[in-house]
Every structure is written in C-alpha cells, then in structure tokens.
Design a protein around this motif. Structure first.
Motif, short mmCIF file in Angstrom:
data_model
loop_
_atom_site.label_atom_id
_atom_site.label_comp_id
_atom_site.label_asym_id
_atom_site.label_seq_id
_atom_site.Cartn_x
_atom_site.Cartn_y
_atom_site.Cartn_z
N HIS A 22 26.13 14.10 -21.31
CA HIS A 22 25.30 12.96 -21.73
C HIS A 22 26.21 11.74 -21.89
O HIS A 22 27.44 11.85 -21.82
CB HIS A 22 24.58 13.26 -23.04
N LEU A 64 26.51 7.89 -24.19
CA LEU A 64 26.04 6.84 -25.09
C LEU A 64 26.50 5.48 -24.55
O LEU A 64 27.36 5.41 -23.68
CB LEU A 64 26.63 7.03 -26.49
N TYR A 87 23.25 13.50 -35.50
CA TYR A 87 23.74 13.12 -34.19
C TYR A 87 24.88 12.09 -34.27
O TYR A 87 24.82 11.04 -33.63
CB TYR A 87 22.61 12.58 -33.31
N TRP A 97 21.68 9.69 -23.11
CA TRP A 97 21.15 10.34 -24.32
C TRP A 97 19.83 9.68 -24.71
O TRP A 97 18.85 10.35 -25.00
CB TRP A 97 22.16 10.21 -25.46
N ASP A 122 27.67 19.73 -22.34
CA ASP A 122 26.67 19.05 -23.15
C ASP A 122 27.29 18.00 -24.06
O ASP A 122 26.71 17.64 -25.08
CB ASP A 122 25.86 20.06 -23.97
N MET A 181 27.22 15.52 -27.56
CA MET A 181 26.50 16.13 -28.67
C MET A 181 27.35 17.21 -29.32
O MET A 181 27.44 17.32 -30.53
CB MET A 181 25.18 16.73 -28.20
#
Length: 584
Positions: A323, A325, A337, A364, A531, A534
């Motif tokens: 993911h 950000l 999170y 995300w 993943d 996270m």
C-alpha cells in the motif's frame, strides 16, 4: 508457460545478480562468497521471552505445538534460548502443569520455564512464600498471569498477597491486555504495581496508539512485537527513547521465530540497541538468567545469512502486496493505523534495504478509506517517483459510482500502462461476484490484467466463481497463509483453477504453513507480499526466508513466480516499470 518462464529466469540469472538487487549493499554481497558465508564474530544473542508449547483447543492438525517443534525452530533460526510456557498450566491444574513443564525442560540448558500463577485461596496454587521456594528450586524467574481465563480478579483483596509478592520481588510477569481486562485496566495495573516488570504480549499493530502511550507513562511496561508488527516500529521507538522496554518474543511454535528475529536484524538502529531487544533487556529483567552462549545455525542458506547480517537478499524479491500513503504522513485514521514513514520515500527505501527489485502497490485511501478516485490518483503520483520495477493496482467502487460512471472511469485509469492490477476491497460492502463488479472484471479479462483479492466472505466462493468465469485474469488470493484454515481453502481453489495464485502475508505468520502449502500445491503459484506499511515487511520476509523450504523454492516464491502473474501485461508496460529479471 511454466517451462518458458524457468528458461527465461535461468537465462537471465547472471544479469539478475549484477543489477540493482544488491544496490543497497556496500559492494556486491556475493563479491566474496567465503566472507559472506563465514561465521560472524559478533552474532546477536537472541533470547525469546515467550514461547508456548502444549495441546490447545480448536487446533488445526498441521499446527505446530510440541517441544520438539520449538527446539527445531530455535536451532534453525539461530535463536540461543527461550522462556517457555505450557498451555496446560492455563487449561489444567497450574502447579501440576508448572512442575511438569520444568521437568520436561531439564535436559535443555537454554530453555527456562514460565509458570502460570494465581491466588492461593482456592488451594490451586501455592502461597507466595512456598511458591518462591518452588520457583527457586526449579530456576523459574518468570510467570504468567491469566485473571480472565483462570477466573480471578487481580484488583480483589484476595489477590493482593500474590500481587504484592510479584511487585516486591520484581518478578518478570507476562500477560495480555484482555487478561487484565482492557487498556484502561492495564493502565491502572501499571500504576498500582510499579515494580512488576510486565511484558504484555499479543498486542496487535492495530492497538499501537494505546501501547505507545503506556510506554511513555510506565517504565515497567514492556512490549514485544509478535503481533505488534508496526512499520518502522523499532526505529520509531528507539528515537522515542523506549529501547529498554522492548523485548524479543515469538509465541513459537505457533508463530515463526524467524519472522520476528528478521524485524530486529534489519532494524536501522545501533547494534547495541539491537542487542538489548534481542536478549539483553530480558536477561537484565531475569537477573542474569539466560543462554550461556550465542547459537548460530551453520547449515543455514545464503538468504538466512543475509538476514542475520542485515544485508539485502542476494536474489530478486518482488513484493506483490503493498500500500502507499501520501508523502509526509504517518497514519491513516481508523483504529491503530499509525504507519510510520509510509509514503513513497520510506517504502522504497525499505524495499531497497531488503533486496526488492519491484512489485505492485495500491493506495491506502482508495482501498481502506473508500476514496477510490483520490486513491487511484495517489498510485499514479507514487509511480512518478518510484524506482525501476514497480507497477500500480487501482480500485473502483460499484457502491459509490454508477455503472455508467464506471464505464468511463475504468478505461481512463488503465490508459496509464504502468497500472496492471485490480484491487477490490470488502469495505465497499459488496461481494466480488456481484454483477455490479462485472464491468470491471470484463475489462480486466479483455486486457489481461490481474486481481489481488482480499476475500469479502469467510470462504473463497467468489474467487472460485470469478476464476471460472474470467479465465484470462490471474486471481491472487491475498493473505492465503494467514492460517491453516485459509491455506486449506486456498489449496482447494487452486487445485481446481490454474489461474488462481496465493499471496502469503498476514500478521499471524503461522509456523509451517508455507511448507504445508508447498507440500499440497508445489511452489510455482505462491507469492511473497508484505502488506506494508500497515504491517512492517520484515516479519513477512523473515517468515519465508526462515522457512524449511529449499533455497530454490524460496527464490521462486520471493520473486520468480510473480512473472506468471504479470507476464501478459509486460508487452504493454513501460520498460522502466518492469522488474529487471523480467525484461527481455
């Protein structure tokens, strides 16, 4: 396809090792094979603060549980010793099972018992003075307490003789948040018993806002990272000044011990700080008890050696589950999170450190925050600043946009040939085989895209239906190694459909499940993914690297198998975004 893929990989193997695979190392990791494989004089002493053996309810037949499973894993992963608890001391008579555990551990000088204790007023545990004598006789310096599971109240007057004993003698105590009653109750516990060195295990990455606050408020609170797999967590907590409160604990043999040591091996903190987390803090809290010497597995393969030395893996790594950000932010709302350094700079830097040469990432905010338009925009922005070898996956919501709107949006987004993946998510509230998704799947089937599927159901019915209907799509089951139950479901679907693959990542990192899947399916359709951000990628990588697979199988899962998933897209992708090993 399989034969041609292996020939392609073999043909290009020399070129692969000469490219950016090793770019993060000072010189080539393989430049001096003798030095690379030679014993490291200053190996870390890893001392596991919480291993747990014994029978348990609802156990999958393949799940590890024996003392033999534990000792094999510790030896394999170069872990020098462990504190060991027995499940029976919780589920059967405490003192009977405590003594049975100590007898069982006597032949192992590097293993030390953890006794489960409870108040003595029901004649199930010894009074504190007698308990101390028995603990001293059996060289036990650590205990667990289970107020919830064993049905007692740590705050009750009847419990205070035991609690005062633990506090006055500064006995290393292990518990979980739920056993104490919750986070509010844990805060009260730590205030009341300031001299109990308390290790709280089993904290999830989703609870870190609670946990980090307690580290600040209570020096007697200690944290392990078995399930607390926070992105760049060790680096963040080291900078915050909490190094003396961080403990290496694995919950082995339920979980992979190698996964957890990898988190420390690759930590960007001083070696002295690593040594504290690996075993030094625990030995201090136990008054010097611990293994007498460092154990290193001299039969390990080159990947395990690379991890121990904190070097990039000397084989190509392709991360199939990432993911992203926005740059400069460290979280994304929701429960727990906090994702430290989760933008492009942090993620790509971490990938280089581990030896990754590419992979696929999604946003995300588009997936979890349900903002698909802005999430897809973020994917493109991250691709603009990515190193070579990375591509994008995007998401579309049939619950936020009409079919007419999707008919316009889908081809517009995929006009960017750096984007080759489809990432639906269960937060959109619709099962993936619902006809509302067909417009997306039909586009993907026509253009040879692939899909990363986080199941929206407790079974894999939707994957089975989609794999049969859209055979030109490669359907990748996300988190397929997260439990033996999920592994069984993935195995069943993959045996029926050759266009279904399994990506492994999930927090539980069950010991042996990767080998279990390889035994059932072979090693050609399993994929590495992390993943991140996270969860930190290092535990997920170590889970695979320290598995008992052959080196060739590890190499396939780490990177080679990804070729089958992306190969139909390569002819249209910009060369920059194709991983070097996959370029013709």
């Amino acid at each position: 396809m399989q034969k041609s893929r292996r020939e392609f990989i073999k043909k290009n193997s020399i070129a692969i090792l000469g490219t950016s695979v090793l770019s993060a190392a000072s010189g080539s990791v393989l430049a001096n094979t003798t030095e690379f494989l030679s014993p490291q004089n200053n190996d870390l002493l890893f001392f596991d603060a919480f291993a747990r053996i014994g029978p348990r309810k609802y156990k999958h037949p393949a799940e590890k549980w024996k003392l033999e499973d534990l000792t094999k894993e510790l030896d394999h992963c170069s872990i020098s010793g462990a504190l060991v608890a027995s499940t029976l001391s919780l589920s059967y008579d405490a003192m009977y099972s405590n003594l049975e555990l100590s007898t069982m551990l006597k032949p192992y000088p590097n293993l030390f018992g953890i006794w489960n204790v409870l108040p003595h007023h029901t004649n199930e545990c010894l009074p504190p003075k007698e308990l101390k004598v028995k603990m001293d006789q059996n060289q036990v310096r650590a205990v667990t307490i289970h107020p919830l599971s064993n049905g007692w109240d740590w705050s009750a007057e009847s419990s205070q003789e035991l609690m005062k004993h633990l506090n006055d003698h500064k006995i290393f105590t292990i518990t979980t948040v739920s056993e104490i009653g919750g986070w509010k109750e844990l805060n009260a516990f730590l205030k009341q018993y300031r001299s109990i060195p308390l290790l709280v295990s089993g904290i999830s990455w989703g609870e870190q806002r609670y946990a980090i606050g307690l580290l600040k408020d209570h020096p007697n609170f200690h944290l392990s990272f078995d399930r607390m797999q926070i992105n760049e967590g060790l680096e963040f907590l080291y900078k915050k000044g909490y190094i003396n409160q961080l403990i290496f604990a694995t919950d082995c043999p339920t979980m992979s011990a190698g996964a957890h040591r990898t988190y420390i091996d690759y930590a960007s903190i001083p070696e002295q700080a690593k040594a504290k987390i690996a075993g030094g803090n625990l030995m201090r809290l136990l008054g010097g008890q611990g293994p007498k010497k460092v154990h290193t597995n001299r039969s390990e393969d080159i990947l395990m050696t690379a991890v121990r030395k904190g070097k990039p893996l000397p084989v190509p790594v392709i991360d199939m589950h990432m993911h992203m950000l926005h740059e400069g932010i460290n979280g994304a709302g929701g429960t727990g999170y906090h994702m430290e350094n989760g933008g492009p700079k942090g993620i790509f830097s971490m990938m280089e450190k581990l030896g990754a040469v590419g992979g696929g990432f999604m946003s995300w905010n588009g997936v979890v925050s349900n903002d698909s338009v802005q999430g897809n925009k973020l994917v493109k922005e991250a691709l603009d600043v990515s190193p070579k070898g990375y591509w994008g996956l995007v998401t579309f919501s049939p619950t936020h946009y009409t079919q007419e709107e999707l008919a316009v949006m889908i081809p517009e987004v995929y006009a960017d040939k750096r984007i080759i993946g489809m990432k639906p998510y269960h937060f959109y509230g619709m099962e993936y085989h619902n006809p509302a998704y067909d417009i997306w799947w039909e586009y993907g089937n026509k253009h040879g895209l692939y899909a990363l599927i986080h199941p929206s159901r407790s079974d894999l019915l939707e994957v089975e239906k989609l794999a049969s209907k859209y055979q030109n799509v490669r359907w990748v089951i996300a988190h397929a190694g997260g439990s033996y139950k999920m592994a069984d479901m993935a195995i069943a679907v993959m045996k029926k459909h050759k266009n279904v693959f399994a990506e492994l990542t999930l927090t539980p990192v069950p010991l042996g499940v990767i080998e279990y899947m390889v035994d059932a399916l072979g090693d050609d359709r399993l994929l590495y993914g992390s993943d991140l951000p996270m969860r930190d990628p290092r535990q997920q990588l170590g889970w695979l690297v320290f598995s008992n697979l052959t080196l060739e199988s590890k190499k396939r899962i780490l990177g080679q198998n990804a070729y089958q998933v992306v190969e139909p897209c390569l002819k249209n992708m910009p060369e920059y975004n194709i991983p070097v090993p996959f370029r013709k």
